[in-house]
Design an enzyme around this catalytic site. Structure first.
Site, PDB file in Angstrom:
ATOM      1  N   HIS A  76       1.040  -1.228   0.054  1.00  0.00           N
ATOM      2  CA  HIS A  76      -0.179  -0.025  -0.056  1.00  0.00           C
ATOM      3  C   HIS A  76       0.818   1.171   0.160  1.00  0.00           C
ATOM      4  O   HIS A  76       1.764   1.279   0.854  1.00  0.00           O
ATOM      5  CB  HIS A  76      -1.067   0.012   1.284  1.00  0.00           C
ATOM      6  N   TYR A 204      -9.145   5.667   7.711  1.00  0.00           N
ATOM      7  CA  TYR A 204      -9.409   6.247   9.111  1.00  0.00           C
ATOM      8  C   TYR A 204     -10.327   7.071   9.199  1.00  0.00           C
ATOM      9  O   TYR A 204     -10.031   8.196   8.484  1.00  0.00           O
ATOM     10  CB  TYR A 204      -8.072   6.481   9.772  1.00  0.00           C
ATOM     11  N   PRO A 296      -4.698   0.599  18.899  1.00  0.00           N
ATOM     12  CA  PRO A 296      -4.631   0.099  17.197  1.00  0.00           C
ATOM     13  C   PRO A 296      -4.603   1.118  16.205  1.00  0.00           C
ATOM     14  O   PRO A 296      -4.275   0.818  15.005  1.00  0.00           O
ATOM     15  CB  PRO A 296      -5.670  -0.941  17.108  1.00  0.00           C
ATOM     16  N   LYS A 300       0.402  -0.030  14.972  1.00  0.00           N
ATOM     17  CA  LYS A 300       2.066  -0.501  15.412  1.00  0.00           C
ATOM     18  C   LYS A 300       2.365  -1.599  16.493  1.00  0.00           C
ATOM     19  O   LYS A 300       3.522  -1.825  16.733  1.00  0.00           O
ATOM     20  CB  LYS A 300       2.169   0.986  16.349  1.00  0.00           C
ATOM     21  N   TYR A 388       3.902   6.446   9.918  1.00  0.00           N
ATOM     22  CA  TYR A 388       3.023   5.282   9.568  1.00  0.00           C
ATOM     23  C   TYR A 388       3.849   4.148   8.918  1.00  0.00           C
ATOM     24  O   TYR A 388       3.792   3.094   9.153  1.00  0.00           O
ATOM     25  CB  TYR A 388       1.792   5.782   8.850  1.00  0.00           C
TER      26      TYR A 388
HETATM   27  C1  PHB Z   1      -6.456  -4.367  10.450  1.00  0.00           C
HETATM   28  O1  PHB Z   1      -6.305  -4.548   9.444  1.00  0.00           O
HETATM   29  O2  PHB Z   1      -6.798  -5.040  11.383  1.00  0.00           O
HETATM   30  C2  PHB Z   1      -5.895  -2.893  11.096  1.00  0.00           C
HETATM   31  C3  PHB Z   1      -5.225  -2.026  10.209  1.00  0.00           C
HETATM   32  C4  PHB Z   1      -4.924  -0.792  10.405  1.00  0.00           C
HETATM   33  C5  PHB Z   1      -5.078  -0.323  11.925  1.00  0.00           C
HETATM   34  C6  PHB Z   1      -5.513  -1.328  12.867  1.00  0.00           C
HETATM   35  C7  PHB Z   1      -6.085  -2.752  12.508  1.00  0.00           C
HETATM   36  O3  PHB Z   1      -4.543   0.757  12.336  1.00  0.00           O
END
Ligand code: PHB
Ligand code: APR
Length: 397
Positions: A76, A204, A296, A300, A388
């Site tokens: 990505h 997000y 989450p 990280k 990130y």
């Molecule tokens: C996930 O794909 O489960 C996932 C992705 C990004 C995050 C948290 C969980 O920040």
């Protein structure tokens, strides 16, 4: 009567931290045993995040377990932040020259287990009453029970890779251990569904009704989350309610592309920031969730654990192969510097992207202003991007 076992490094915990450590040690010819209070099937069944930093991919390559990751992982180059329906793409690759890899932690764990089993790693599963002893001496040991039998492992070092609820951290006297904690007043409800992801990159989203995250496991499997009440039970979230909330929070434009279906996994996780200092006590080293937890947002947890293990394996290998203890001596301070930076990023992104019940109208405006600033400033976007994709392994660099 105890069964006596001897090894160089006794690894408590068979999650990603313990497995990767045993793999890296074995590749360098350092002997270890791994014990866990659960078994392989249970450990592989735990659903966790799925975004790997470049450094994590490198570590898995060095460990010789990146074959499937490269075949099935999805690179990505960007990630979207959304605020009340406005979307801003963080061009990870354009801003940093690096990208991330979407590949489930469950798969990483499976690849590591496969490699360790193939290599003949000594595992002790379903153990109970694990007690690390004599950690300040040159001959520590770990006692445990397995199938009603007592075991005593004598070793040079103990690696505490036993997660947040493990015993290793608790073996550090309270006069030495300092802990730092921030609990968030909400949880994340996550689902897995066999439908193509709503967007080819992660989104997000902060919406007045709460946070939402659109992630994925593959081109045909989506992983979606919504912020929920900390006291909610999954039974309060039938699929219909989930889809309604999720679509609203993504906004109509994005939701127009959403394919809904029956979820086949649904769970709620609390959000917490936590750090334990120091990460070394005598001949005990902590790594991964045993020493720190991040919320989450930013994915990280696994990446931080892998960075710890890279530094810990280097320290142990230098000791055994070159008689050099310099990295052992600086392990805790080196790792903690990086840990705190990653804690800061996870906390900042969590603070920006969620609805906090206690937030005043002023604080809500601050969130909006921060989003607008990031969306309008390449420098601010680059700050998000460089965190990130992952900070350098050595934080002092
Ligand atoms: C996930 O794909 O489960 C996932 C992705 C990004 C995050 C948290 C969980 O920040
Ligand atoms: N004795 C033996 N094993 C234990 C004990 C104990 N007393 N307590 C816990 N364990 C085991 C757990 O059963 C688990 O398999 O330690 C392991 C810890 O694994 P994780 O919790 O996955 O922690 P870690 O390997 O550091 O992983 C870090 O992966 O699991 C995610 O959220 C985590 O993303 C983070 C990253």
């Amino acid at each position: 009567m105890s069964n006596f076992v001897k090894t160089q490094v006794c690894i408590i915990g068979s999650g990603p931290s313990g497995l990767l450590l045993s793999q890296l040690l074995a590749k360098a010819g350092v002997d270890s045993i791994v014990l866990d209070r659960k078994n392989r099937g249970y450990i592989e069944g735990r659903v966790r995040a799925g975004v790997l930093e470049r450094g994590t991919v490198t570590a898995l390559e060095e460990a010789g377990v990146a074959g499937r990751l490269h075949a099935e992982g999805i690179p990505h180059h960007g990630v979207d932040l959304a605020f009340d329906g406005d979307r801003h793409r963080i061009d990870l690759f354009g801003l940093t020259g690096k990208s991330v890899m979407v590949y489930g932690q469950t798969e990483v764990t499976r690849d590591l287990f496969d490699a360790r089993f193939k290599d003949g790693q000594q595992f002790y599963f379903d153990v109970e009453d694990v007690v690390p002893l004599d950690l300040k001496s040159s001959s520590p040991s770990v006692q445990f029970l397995m199938a009603g039998q007592k075991y005593a492992v004598s070793c040079d070092y103990v690696a505490g890779c036993d997660g947040y609820h493990g015993v290793s951290r608790q073996a550090i006297p309270s006069s030495v251990l300092r802990t730092f904690v921030r609990e968030y007043p909400f949880g994340w409800l996550g689902i897995l569904v066999d439908k193509p992801p709503v967007s080819h990159e992660l989104i997000y989203a902060n919406h007045q009704q709460g946070f939402a995250l659109a992630s994925m496991r593959s081109e045909t499997r989506s992983r979606y989350y919504v912020q929920c009440d900390i006291n909610d039970d999954v039974s309060a979230w039938p699929d219909d309610r989930f889809w309604q909330e999720f679509s609203t929070r993504l906004g109509p434009e994005t939701a127009a592309d959403l394919q809904i279906g029956d979820s086949f996994e649904k769970s709620i996780a609390p959000l917490r920031s936590f750090v334990a200092e120091p990460m070394r006590y005598g001949n005990l080293f902590l790594a991964g969730d045993a020493a720190h937890i991040v919320p989450p947002t930013g994915a990280k947890g696994l990446n931080l654990a892998v960075a710890d293990v890279r530094l810990l394996s280097r320290a142990l290998i230098e000791h055994y192969k070159k008689g050099n203890d310099a990295y052992i001596d600086t392990y805790s301070t080196d790792v903690l510097k990086r840990v705190w930076k990653v804690e800061r990023f996870s906390w900042q992104l969590s603070t920006l992207m969620h609805q906090f019940p206690e937030n005043s109208p002023f604080e809500k405006r601050m969130q909006r202003a921060e989003f607008d600033y990031i969306a309008s400033s390449e420098s601010a976007s680059r700050v998000i991007a460089e965190n990130y994709v992952g900070l350098p392994l050595h934080s002092q660099l």
